[in-house]
Design an enzyme around this catalytic site. Structure first.
Site, short mmCIF file in Angstrom:
data_model
loop_
_atom_site.label_atom_id
_atom_site.label_comp_id
_atom_site.label_asym_id
_atom_site.label_seq_id
_atom_site.Cartn_x
_atom_site.Cartn_y
_atom_site.Cartn_z
N GLN A 200 11.49 38.17 69.62
CA GLN A 200 10.23 38.70 70.14
C GLN A 200 9.83 37.84 71.35
O GLN A 200 9.35 36.73 71.22
CB GLN A 200 9.17 38.66 69.04
CG GLN A 200 9.57 39.48 67.81
CD GLN A 200 9.61 40.99 68.07
OE1 GLN A 200 8.61 41.60 68.42
NE2 GLN A 200 10.81 41.59 67.92
N ARG A 220 3.11 38.57 68.48
CA ARG A 220 3.54 38.57 69.88
C ARG A 220 4.34 39.83 70.17
O ARG A 220 4.91 40.45 69.26
CB ARG A 220 4.36 37.32 70.20
CG ARG A 220 5.66 37.24 69.47
CD ARG A 220 6.31 35.85 69.62
NE ARG A 220 6.25 35.36 70.97
CZ ARG A 220 5.44 34.35 71.36
NH1 ARG A 220 4.71 33.72 70.47
NH2 ARG A 220 5.40 33.98 72.62
N ALA A 241 -0.01 44.48 65.07
CA ALA A 241 1.44 44.38 65.25
C ALA A 241 1.81 44.20 66.72
O ALA A 241 0.96 44.25 67.62
CB ALA A 241 2.10 45.63 64.67
N HIS A 242 3.09 44.01 66.96
CA HIS A 242 3.53 43.71 68.33
C HIS A 242 3.26 44.87 69.29
O HIS A 242 3.39 46.01 68.94
CB HIS A 242 4.99 43.27 68.39
CG HIS A 242 5.99 44.16 67.74
ND1 HIS A 242 7.33 43.84 67.71
CD2 HIS A 242 5.86 45.33 67.09
CE1 HIS A 242 7.97 44.79 67.08
NE2 HIS A 242 7.11 45.69 66.69
N ASN A 243 2.85 44.46 70.49
CA ASN A 243 2.63 45.40 71.58
C ASN A 243 1.45 46.34 71.40
O ASN A 243 1.28 47.29 72.17
CB ASN A 243 3.92 46.19 71.89
CG ASN A 243 5.04 45.25 72.29
OD1 ASN A 243 5.99 45.02 71.54
ND2 ASN A 243 4.91 44.68 73.46
#
Lengths: 345, 345, 345
Positions: A200, A220, A241-243
């Site tokens: 990540q 991240r 969560a990511h993004n």
């Protein structure tokens, strides 16, 4: 935990730009509800439900809207938005966490970290290489700030917060204890019945004036960043969560989960326990009610809900659950009835 | 947060066993999406949705499946599974957390702990008596590892993880910040309106190659162990109760709760926000959709769901909730209609 | 993780006030299930489901109810409530966490903190100004206790717990790792599309004999306190918002969220994943089933539920979800049929 600091009504009225009704030199040393207030406390009437407590309140002074103030005989500070006034003055009675500019000798700080002279670092905190900490930042005990992260001026990280590497935190941000900012997103390639981890490589960016609740996690990004807008308020135990991207001034209540790459607009509210699937787009000014499941994008502002409603006695509910499972058959039986009746007519 | 490390396409192609189309000496120093990539970045096309971004991508080279590569004129690494290729090469661009073999002087390590010479221990970490830490393990700042726990080789415990006593962590396991492994299970005998605590004497065993998300909790067993299989991936804020067993290579998304003594099979997926009751058996290859409630064992592989579906405008939803509460009566009215029609026929 | 301590059956029988059947000098050094027990272990039969394992159990002795004991030929300790007996004796086989009266030299303790001589403080723990810690309290490694908080006698704070300032913890309270007690409640005044923070000036009071699970969060009150009653048991990853009051001996399972100012009665149980809206009153002896949503006060004792029931194959479920969305129309079609039939009759 009200402090011992004391202020005259005149000083408070000036700060709130409120009209003072009563004794300007009257001294206030705390805030309390109408029911609990003593003569040393300031109180407020914001919700009409509590108006019944106004006549008997022992408060030394009360924040009131103009139309409530006319008949009131005690000390009053009159302003259009008593609740906002309460919010603003409440900070005067809050305990100061740490002295400014003090770095506890037990803190471990990398040589390459740059810490503003007015920042404070608590006991047993760890600040890793290349971290940048702005003016007046307060870092609590046991906090860990990973490599090359930046904390903007006037931000506050409560005890035992974890900020992983490469996270950018804006100014005047509050992060409560146990929150984890910048852990790896949940990204794997599935192949041959095994999950192959994807490094990540993105970061997390948190805008100015955001607040992050206790034990909330913000992962991240996989490649790009996870982005929390300015003025966003996240309650406790939320999973971002990511993004994910959250627009400015959106507020999210406790126990919500927002899945990867979903973009939430500005000025939204998401009530407790809700879940948003991944890769969705949620428009500005969307309001999601408690424990709702959102699996499709929402393009229009407004209020959205899902689920089967609030609780009822379990015995009644069990009948409904049985019927729910019959629902497709019930619908077909209605269709059949309609056909029979139509044929018979 | 991409590192400054740079690799030639040839070196990357060799590692991925990919066919190189273009300039073998071309230098790559990062990974990015097709849209974001610059000429120094590697990118990939894994999802057909993103094919539209291929022609205009500025990426220095792209991981492509054979049928996409034929018409592509830029640098390409051709392989059957570009997403898996991306997963594998992503780690080359990840920042290394800690130098191997370095124990920070502020870490507190019991005399009886055995720490491999290549392991690293971060600042203010605590390693209690009789702990065993394997080769190349990296323990982050502020981590606490309780008495007699073991961490297998090549595992990584991020900052502020808590591993309680008597926990066995396998090799190549990643545990993210704030996770708590081995707290007491929730076990009480109810007697005379009081809850009498049952000492939780079991441990936790985490298999090789597992990954545990930020602020996830895995309780120790009451008598036997709680067991997380090899290759299991747990996202953030998941609750794994005592004596749960999770089969190899099962993946669980954020905010899931699995109650005591439930056994989940291998190669399952459990989507975010779901809840599993206690003492259930879930077969291998079961997939549970988001925010589902599972109160009965699932004996057959397949996909399972519960709930009333995704969100809708609240005004519409309120009507459905009213009708849901009438469902038993509605079903009886259908029955009555059928009887009337049948009697009338 | 059973200790090496060994006890004779007579000593155990005396402690449990059980009738001893068999050899009083027989030595026991652990507890195990009927299936797993060896000749050195004590076991118990509490749930009739497990009676089938009794004949072949290798246990050295078994806790049995009187009617099970008559036909049993091995060593038995006979008592009315074998499960309660197991709960009581289980603690004899638990590992002792910390030596009493030992303050680790790496702990950071403010000069004004008052720590009883029999309390122990773990490595890298932080105890801030004016904290009071009672007799026999054990504070784990990495714990942070904020200004002016008090921890009652015989309480145990596991590693990496955070107790913020001004929190009162009763006696014999257990708080598990990662729990955060006294972070700011989620309180803001909304004005001009911005959220204006309200200082959270109340505290948290935790009654005697309460247990707080790993990574659970209990926010401090806005003005008054958040109150957790005596004997309350909270599992992991629970969110308790500001000014919630939980009555004595109520038990809450994992992943529950209770919103601000809600009052839960005594002797309630709330199953996993449930959510309670704010400002509700829940009577004593209310039981809420798993993943229920409660948005209205509950005035009568009993069991309450919400939702659409347990999981089913996704293909079937999808049909129900479609029908659920048609539910208002289906109800109107039933009405129409009734009118037609009535008109035709």
């Amino acid at each position: 935990m009200a402090s011992e600091r004391t202020f005259s009504l005149q000083v408070i009225a000036d700060h709130l730009e409120a009209e003072l009704q009563g004794d300007p030199s009257y001294l206030i040393s705390g805030i309390a509800t109408l029911q609990q207030a003593t003569s040393r406390d300031l109180s407020f009437l914001a919700n009409p439900t509590y108006k019944k407590y106004l006549p008997d309140s022992q408060a030394g002074a009360i924040l009131l809207a103009p139309d409530e103030a006319d008949d009131f005989e005690g000390n009053a500070l009159v302003l259009n938005n008593p609740y906002l006034g309460y919010a603003k003055i409440s900070h005067w009675f809050s305990v100061q966490a740490q002295p400014a500019g003090y770095i506890h000798p037990s803190a471990v700080i990398a040589n390459t970290a740059k810490i503003a002279s007015s920042a404070s670092i608590g006991a047993n905190a760890v600040v890793e290489a290349d971290v940048i900490i702005g003016e007046n930042v307060a870092v609590g005990a046991g906090v860990v700030i990973g490599q090359a992260s930046e904390i903007g001026a006037d931000s506050y990280l409560a005890a035992n917060v974890t900020v992983c590497h490469g996270v950018l935190v804006g100014e005047r941000v509050t992060i409560h204890s146990g929150a984890v900012i910048g852990a790896d997103g949940f990204g794997f390639a599935h192949y041959n019945n095994e999950w192959h981890k994807i490094a990540q490589l993105g970061g997390v960016i948190i805008g100015n004036d955001a607040e992050i609740g206790a034990n909330t996690t913000i992962d991240r990004g996989a490649l790009d960043n996870t982005v929390i807008g300015c003025g966003v308020k996240l309650d406790n135990l939320i999973q971002i969560a990511h993004n994910v991207v959250i627009g400015d001034n959106t507020a999210v209540a406790g126990c919500v989960g927002i899945s990867g790459s979903t973009k939430v607009g500005k000025n939204c509210t998401i009530a407790g326990g809700s879940g948003l699937a991944g890769h969705l787009t949620i428009a500005d000014n969307v309001h999601i009610t408690a424990m709702a499941l959102v699996t499709k994008s929402i393009r229009e502002p407004g209020s959205y809900s899902s689920g089967a409603g609030s609780s009822m006695p379990t015995a009644e509910w069990k009948k409904l659950v049985v019927r729910y499972r019959q629902l497709d058959k019930l619908a077909k039986r209605i269709k059949t009835l309609e056909q029979q009746l139509s044929a018979g007519a």
